[in-house]
Design an enzyme around this catalytic site. Structure first.
Site, PDB file in Angstrom:
ATOM      1  N   ASP A  75      -9.984 -21.268  27.044  1.00 38.77           N
ATOM      2  CA  ASP A  75     -11.212 -21.192  27.565  1.00 38.77           C
ATOM      3  C   ASP A  75     -11.417 -20.576  28.959  1.00 38.77           C
ATOM      4  OD1 ASP A  75     -10.045 -23.973  27.965  1.00 38.77           O
ATOM      5  OD2 ASP A  75     -11.712 -24.124  29.665  1.00 38.77           O
TER       6      ASP A  75
ATOM      7  N   TYR B  99      -4.521 -18.304  36.408  1.00 38.65           N
ATOM      8  CA  TYR B  99      -4.296 -18.594  35.281  1.00 38.65           C
ATOM      9  C   TYR B  99      -5.086 -17.842  34.152  1.00 38.65           C
ATOM     10  CZ  TYR B  99      -4.401 -21.533  30.879  1.00 38.65           C
ATOM     11  OH  TYR B  99      -4.066 -22.087  29.733  1.00 38.65           O
TER      12      TYR B  99
HETATM   13  N1  LIG Z   1      -2.629 -27.477  27.916  1.00 39.80           N
HETATM   14  C1  LIG Z   1      -3.947 -27.052  27.831  1.00 39.80           C
HETATM   15  O1  LIG Z   1      -4.954 -27.955  28.166  1.00 39.80           O
HETATM   16  C2  LIG Z   1      -4.333 -25.718  27.274  1.00 39.80           C
HETATM   17  C3  LIG Z   1      -6.051 -25.468  27.205  1.00 39.80           C
HETATM   18  C4  LIG Z   1      -6.189 -24.332  26.409  1.00 39.80           C
HETATM   19  C5  LIG Z   1      -5.100 -23.361  26.153  1.00 39.80           C
HETATM   20  N2  LIG Z   1      -3.743 -23.789  26.159  1.00 39.80           N
HETATM   21  C6  LIG Z   1      -2.673 -22.741  25.456  1.00 39.80           C
HETATM   22  O2  LIG Z   1      -2.061 -23.261  24.569  1.00 39.80           O
HETATM   23  C7  LIG Z   1      -1.055 -22.901  24.602  1.00 39.80           C
HETATM   24  C8  LIG Z   1       0.228 -24.110  24.547  1.00 39.80           C
HETATM   25  O3  LIG Z   1      -0.256 -24.882  25.460  1.00 39.80           O
HETATM   26  P1  LIG Z   1       0.477 -26.361  25.720  1.00 39.80           P
HETATM   27  O4  LIG Z   1      -0.533 -27.435  26.663  1.00 39.80           O
HETATM   28  O5  LIG Z   1       1.268 -26.856  24.282  1.00 39.80           O
HETATM   29  O6  LIG Z   1       1.524 -25.949  26.664  1.00 39.80           O
HETATM   30  P2  LIG Z   1       2.612 -26.874  27.151  1.00 39.80           P
HETATM   31  O7  LIG Z   1       2.939 -28.234  26.782  1.00 39.80           O
HETATM   32  O8  LIG Z   1       2.800 -26.465  28.750  1.00 39.80           O
HETATM   33  O9  LIG Z   1       4.006 -26.149  26.618  1.00 39.80           O
HETATM   34  C9  LIG Z   1       4.339 -24.776  26.896  1.00 39.80           C
HETATM   35  C10 LIG Z   1       5.743 -24.697  26.628  1.00 39.80           C
HETATM   36  O10 LIG Z   1       6.164 -23.232  26.806  1.00 39.80           O
HETATM   37  C11 LIG Z   1       7.197 -23.144  27.343  1.00 39.80           C
HETATM   38  N3  LIG Z   1       7.492 -21.983  28.033  1.00 39.80           N
HETATM   39  C12 LIG Z   1       6.983 -21.503  29.361  1.00 39.80           C
HETATM   40  N4  LIG Z   1       7.382 -20.434  29.619  1.00 39.80           N
HETATM   41  C13 LIG Z   1       8.144 -19.918  28.546  1.00 39.80           C
HETATM   42  C14 LIG Z   1       8.888 -18.787  28.600  1.00 39.80           C
HETATM   43  N5  LIG Z   1       9.070 -17.776  29.253  1.00 39.80           N
HETATM   44  N6  LIG Z   1       9.449 -18.548  27.284  1.00 39.80           N
HETATM   45  C15 LIG Z   1       9.543 -19.519  26.403  1.00 39.80           C
HETATM   46  N7  LIG Z   1       8.938 -20.754  26.444  1.00 39.80           N
HETATM   47  C16 LIG Z   1       8.226 -20.841  27.649  1.00 39.80           C
HETATM   48  C17 LIG Z   1       7.556 -24.356  28.082  1.00 39.80           C
HETATM   49  O11 LIG Z   1       8.700 -24.560  28.685  1.00 39.80           O
HETATM   50  P3  LIG Z   1       8.996 -25.207  29.978  1.00 39.80           P
HETATM   51  O12 LIG Z   1       8.221 -26.540  29.915  1.00 39.80           O
HETATM   52  O13 LIG Z   1      10.585 -25.404  30.081  1.00 39.80           O
HETATM   53  O14 LIG Z   1       8.574 -24.431  30.815  1.00 39.80           O
HETATM   54  C18 LIG Z   1       6.758 -25.306  27.182  1.00 39.80           C
HETATM   55  O15 LIG Z   1       7.613 -26.101  26.260  1.00 39.80           O
HETATM   56  C19 LIG Z   1      -0.475 -22.112  25.716  1.00 39.80           C
HETATM   57  O16 LIG Z   1      -0.732 -20.773  25.738  1.00 39.80           O
HETATM   58  C20 LIG Z   1      -1.961 -22.497  26.736  1.00 39.80           C
HETATM   59  O17 LIG Z   1      -2.173 -21.434  27.739  1.00 39.80           O
HETATM   60  C21 LIG Z   1      -3.473 -24.936  26.784  1.00 39.80           C
END
Ligand SMILES: NC(=O)c1ccc[n+]([C@@H]2O[C@H](COP(=O)([O-])OP(=O)(O)OC[C@H]3O[C@@H](n4cnc5c(N)ncnc54)[C@H](OP(=O)(O)O)[C@@H]3O)[C@@H](O)[C@H]2O)c1
Length: 327
Positions: free
Chosen positions: A114, A137
């Protein structure tokens, strides 16, 4: 008569990136025992999506039918101070995945946010609304989306908001940690959104995938979030009420405040994170699930399994808003 082998369908091969993140883990859990899918789940250590040779090698070795990109950099305040961290993971990585998936004719499912919107529409955003990110971001997520759209027609971009789960850095764990250690808490009552459990997002991704496997050609951008709009204050209240069924919390006061009064946030955040999800319903028949029931389930599981103690002894959910994904 047809032989048994004529009924046997090869499982669909899925490669999940960022498999140790909130959504990555939820997807792995959901698909673990599903005979229709064969899943390769790769953490950042196993495949960094910004490294061309790693991505090429992994895709050539696994030859997946679909790639689901759950990797991303979500820490909105650090992104302001170190833009390259955000653009590497959220723009360069998705661009590379789209290019290599395109060369190999593999569709890509990708997660976005969002935060691509400016948050001015209180009633919510549709997929047709213009992106206008407020910070690094959001811009990095938007640039990543654009790279995918330009390079790979067979893509699904699923924008989600306000994720919570039982692992990683998220508002649920952070709130529980504070409520157990502090007597007074504050929460913004002027930020609106729809909390969304990572398990629910995994369900939606799998429902989309099943229909793609069955021939749906509904590529494009979609929104998904839990049902019922609330504020950060409303979400905090719900978390505390759920937790009080299991323990006497230390916190006795939850105070609604304006987001202007929250301590140092480097990044401007959207006032409205509400996503309208009717395109997903009309295209795939996927309905929004109420986040309150997901919250109740997760809080119960956290307490009954002892995982809340484990998460908090590892420091998960602790720290200031700086360290909490999108909080
Ligand atoms: N969290 C939210 O509230 C939210 C809201 C809206 C959308 N999203 C989107 O949903 C998706 C997943 O979110 P999430 O909350 O599940 O994220 P998360 O818990 O932060 O997990 C992201 C994962 O991606 C890994 N990562 C980061 N850089 C990387 C790279 N270059 N190559 C491979 N892996 C990499 C991280 O590893 P490390 O931990 O080792 O860095 C982590 O394991 C993202 O695209 C995010 O933008 C999230």
């Amino acid at each position: 008569m047809q032989s048994v082998s004529q009924f046997y369908m090869e499982p669909t091969r899925i490669l999940i990136t960022g498999a140790e993140g909130q959504i990555g883990q939820a997807l792995v859990r959901l698909t673990r025992n599903d005979p229709h899918f064969s899943v390769t789940a790769l953490s950042r250590r196993q495949m960094d999506i910004t490294r061309r040779e790693k991505v090429s090698e992994a895709l050539a070795a696994e030859l997946p039918d679909y790639v689901v990109n759950c990797a991303g950099f979500n820490r909105v305040d650090p992104a302001e101070r170190n833009p390259q961290w955000a653009y590497e993971a959220n723009q360069k990585g998705p661009a590379l995945l789209a290019e290599i998936c395109g060369d190999m004719s593999i569709p890509l499912l990708h997660l976005s946010s969002d935060y691509v919107f400016d948050g001015h529409y209180a009633s919510g955003y549709t997929e047709a609304d213009d992106a206008a990110p407020l910070g690094i971001y959001g811009d990095s997520k938007w640039q990543g989306e654009e790279q995918i759209r330009q390079q790979l027609p067979r893509h699904i971009i699923l924008r989600v908001s306000w994720l919570f789960s039982d692992s990683g850095s998220n508002f649920l764990l952070k709130t529980l940690q504070q409520a157990r250690s502090e007597t007074r808490m504050v929460a913004a009552d002027d930020r609106r959104g729809c909390p969304t459990s990572a398990d629910d997002v995994a369900r939606v991704l799998m429902a989309i995938l099943q229909q793609l496997v069955n021939g749906a050609e509904a590529w494009g951008t979609y929104h998904y979030c839990g049902a019922e709009i609330t504020t950060r204050y409303g979400f905090s209240e719900a978390i505390l009420a759920a937790a009080r069924q299991y323990e006497q919390l230390k916190v006795s006061e939850l105070v609604p405040v304006s987001s202007k009064d929250l301590p140092d946030e480097a990044a401007e955040r959207p006032a409205s994170s509400v996503l309208k999800c009717s395109k997903l319903l009309n295209t795939f028949g996927i309905r929004q699930r109420p986040w309150r029931s997901e919250l109740q389930r997760l809080v119960r599981e956290l307490y009954e399994s002892g995982r809340l103690e484990q998460a908090q002894s590892r420091g998960v959910g602790a720290g200031d808003a700086d360290q909490v994904a999108e909080a």
